[in-house]
Design an enzyme around this catalytic site. Structure first.
Site, PDB file in Angstrom:
ATOM      1  N   GLY A   8      31.390 107.410  40.271  1.00 41.47           N
ATOM      2  CA  GLY A   8      30.541 106.600  39.388  1.00 41.47           C
ATOM      3  C   GLY A   8      29.834 107.446  38.355  1.00 41.47           C
ATOM      4  CB  ILE A   9      30.560 110.843  36.974  1.00 39.61           C
ATOM      5  CG1 ILE A   9      29.679 111.930  36.354  1.00 39.61           C
ATOM      6  CG2 ILE A   9      31.874 110.683  36.209  1.00 39.61           C
ATOM      7  CD1 ILE A   9      30.167 113.334  36.552  1.00 39.61           C
ATOM      8  CB  THR A  10      31.480 106.728  33.373  1.00 38.93           C
ATOM      9  OG1 THR A  10      31.877 105.740  34.326  1.00 38.93           O
ATOM     10  CG2 THR A  10      32.588 107.740  33.180  1.00 38.93           C
ATOM     11  CD  GLN A  12      20.370 103.337  34.982  1.00 36.90           C
ATOM     12  OE1 GLN A  12      19.790 102.755  34.095  1.00 36.90           O
ATOM     13  NE2 GLN A  12      20.224 103.004  36.257  1.00 36.90           N
ATOM     14  CB  ALA A  80      29.020 100.086  43.705  1.00 34.92           C
ATOM     15  CB  SER A  82      26.600  98.236  40.556  1.00 35.56           C
ATOM     16  OG  SER A  82      26.783  98.335  39.164  1.00 35.56           O
ATOM     17  CB  SER A 123      21.383  98.419  46.904  1.00 31.63           C
ATOM     18  OG  SER A 123      20.741  97.374  46.226  1.00 31.63           O
ATOM     19  CD  GLU A 125      20.248  92.272  45.108  1.00 28.28           C
ATOM     20  OE1 GLU A 125      20.919  91.374  45.627  1.00 28.28           O
ATOM     21  OE2 GLU A 125      19.224  92.046  44.462  1.00 28.28           O
ATOM     22  CE1 TYR A 147      26.042  96.253  44.329  1.00 28.16           C
ATOM     23  CE2 TYR A 147      23.918  95.393  45.073  1.00 28.16           C
ATOM     24  CZ  TYR A 147      24.681  96.426  44.587  1.00 28.16           C
ATOM     25  OH  TYR A 147      24.106  97.644  44.355  1.00 28.16           O
ATOM     26  CE  LYS A 151      25.782  99.389  46.506  1.00 29.32           C
ATOM     27  NZ  LYS A 151      26.122 100.814  46.332  1.00 29.32           N
ATOM     28  CG  HIS A 177      17.610 103.056  39.968  1.00 31.81           C
ATOM     29  ND1 HIS A 177      17.859 102.369  41.136  1.00 31.81           N
ATOM     30  CD2 HIS A 177      18.731 103.724  39.680  1.00 31.81           C
ATOM     31  CE1 HIS A 177      19.075 102.628  41.550  1.00 31.81           C
ATOM     32  NE2 HIS A 177      19.641 103.433  40.675  1.00 31.81           N
TER      33      HIS A 177
END
Ligand code: G4F
Length: 327
Positions: A8-10, A12, A80, A82, A123, A125, A147, A151, A177
Site C-alpha cells: 500500500g505504498i502509493t 496516503q 486494503a 479501504s 482499524s 471501524e 470492510y 479488518k 487519519h
C-alpha cells in the site's frame, strides 16, 4: 541498514511511512500491483529513493518471491480495499484483499523470513456499533460494514500468528487519519477539495451523506510514527492510535468552510445516495497505552489538520487553473 517492505505504498499512509523510514536510513521497498495506469502521485517525490517490487496480496506465490528477494527486517501491511462505502458494493473483493490478503502476507513472512517484524493496519471501524466509549485495546469489536468485518479478521489472524508461531506481529488500531494526500472519496478530503473549488468559483454545491456521524480524526503524518514505534519494542503488542477528541461531520464542515469565510449551510445538500446501509455513529479512541508504552505523541490538532488540507487544496487547484489558462 534496515530493510522495510511496505504494502500500500502509493496510498496516503504508505507515502508518509516511506518518507519516515527513508529519513531513518532504511532501504525501502514498496509492493505494487501491476496496473495499466499506476497511481504514483503520493510517492512521485521519493520515486528515486525507494524500490517498487511487483506482487499482489491475492497471490501468495508472488508474496513469497517478494519476501525472498527483499529479505525485510520489517513488513508494514497497509494495503486494503479501504473505502468503507465500496465494501457494500464489493464485499467479496473487500474480504479477499482486506482479510485473506493479511493471511497471505503473514504466510509469506512465516515461510521465508519468520524473524521479520510485521505491522498490520487494523482499524477503528472494527469497533463499529461501539459497546463502550472511549474505545481502547480491550473494547469488543462490533463491525458495521463488510470492510469492518474484514479488518476484524485481519486483526485476529495477526494476533493468531503472533501466538501460534511466536512471530513479532503487531496491530495498530488506528482511528481515522487524514492529510492533503487523502483520497477524494473520503469525507475530509471531499469537503476540503469542495471548499477550495467553491471558494475559487468552480463549484456551488456539495452533496453529502450523514452529517451527524462522529469521528476521531488525526493527521496521518503523526500516525505513521506510531506504526514504526510499534515495531521497535521488546515485545509485540496491539495499540490504539487516536487523538482522544471526536467531531461530527457537521463540525468538519463548519471548520473547513469557516476557514475561507463561508457558511456550509449555504452549499451543503444532504443526498441519500451518500448515506450508508449501516453507520458507525461515534468513534472516540483512548490511546493512553500508546502514549505510555511507545512514547507516541500527537502533533497536529483537528483544526490545524483541516486548515492544512484546505490550504493545500486551494494551492493545487489554483495551480491547475493557472496551467489550464496557459495552455
Ligand atoms: O471519511 P469516511 O469515508 O471514513 P470512514 O468510513 O470512517 O473510514 C475511514 O476510517 C477508518 C478508520 O476508522 C478506516 F479504517 C477506513 O479505511 C477509512 O479510512 O467517512 C467518515 C464519516 C462516515 O460516518 C460517513 O458516513 O463521514 C460520513 N459521511 C457523510 N457524508 C461521508 C459523507 N463520508 C463520505 N466518504 N462521503 C460523504 O459524502
Amino acid at each position: 541498514m534496515k530493510t522495510a517492505l511496505i504494502t500500500g505504498i502509493t496510498g496516503q499512509d504508505g507515502s508518509y511511512l516511506a518518507e519516515l523510514l527513508l529519513e531513518k536510513g532504511y532501504k525501502v521497498y514498496g509492493l505494487r500491483r501491476r496496473t495499466s495506469e499506476p497511481i504514483m502521485t503520493n510517492i512521485q517525490h521519493i520515486a528515486n529513493d525507494i524500490e517498487l517490487v511487483y506482487g499482489d496480496l491475492l497471490d501468495l506465490g508472488s508474496l513469497i518471491e517478494v519476501v525472498r528477494k527483499v529479505q525485510p527486517d520489517e513488513v508494514y501491511n497497509l494495503a486494503a480495499q479501504s473505502f468503507v462505502a465500496t465494501s457494500w458494493e464489493q464485499p467479496v473483493l473487500t474480504g479477499q484483499i482486506t482479510a485473506i490478503g493479511v493471511t497471505n502476507m503473514l504466510e509469506a513472512v512465516r515461510l521465508v523470513k519468520s524473524d521479520a517484524r510485521f505491522y498490520q493496519a487494523s482499524s477503528s471501524e472494527m469497533f463499529g456499533k461501539v459497546v463502550e466509549t472511549p474505545q481502547r485495546e480491550t473494547t469488543p469489536f462490533y463491525p458495521r460494514s463488510p470492510y469492518g468485518v474484514a479488518k476484524v479478521y485481519g486483526h485476529w489472524i495477526t494476533v493468531n500468528y503472533r501466538e501460534s508461531y511466536d512471530m513479532y506481529a503487531c496491530s495498530g488500531i488506528l482511528f481515522n487519519h487524514e492529510s492533503p494526500r487523502r483520497g477524494l472519496e473520503f469525507v475530509t478530503r471531499k469537503v476540503t477539495n469542495a471548499v477550495a473549488r467553491i471558494k475559487l468559483g468552480l463549484q456551488n454545491e456539495l452533496r453529502m451523506g450523514n452529517l451527524d456521524a462522529k469521528r476521531d480524526w488525526g493527521f496521518a503524518g503523526d500516525y505513521v510514527q506510531a506504526m514504526w514505534l510499534m515495531l521497535q519494542q521488546e515485545q509485540p503488542d496491539d495499540y490504539v492510535i487516536s487523538t482522544g477528541e471526536t467531531h461530527a461531520v457537521r463540525e468538519l464542515l463548519e471548520v473547513a468552510f469557516g476557514y475561507v469565510g463561508l457558511n456550509y449551510e449555504d452549499y451543503v445538500v444532504v443526498d441519500p445516495k451518500f448515506v450508508r446501509p449501516a453507520e458507525v455513529d461515534l468513534l472516540l479512541g483512548d490511546c493512553s497505552k500508546a502514549k505510555e508504552k511507545l512514547g507516541w505523541e500527537l502533533k497536529v490538532s483537528f483544526e490545524q489538520l483541516i486548515q492544512m488540507m484546505v490550504e493545500e487544496d486551494l494551492k493545487r487547484i489554483r495551480q491547475e487553473v493557472a496551467t489550464m489558462q496557459l495552455s
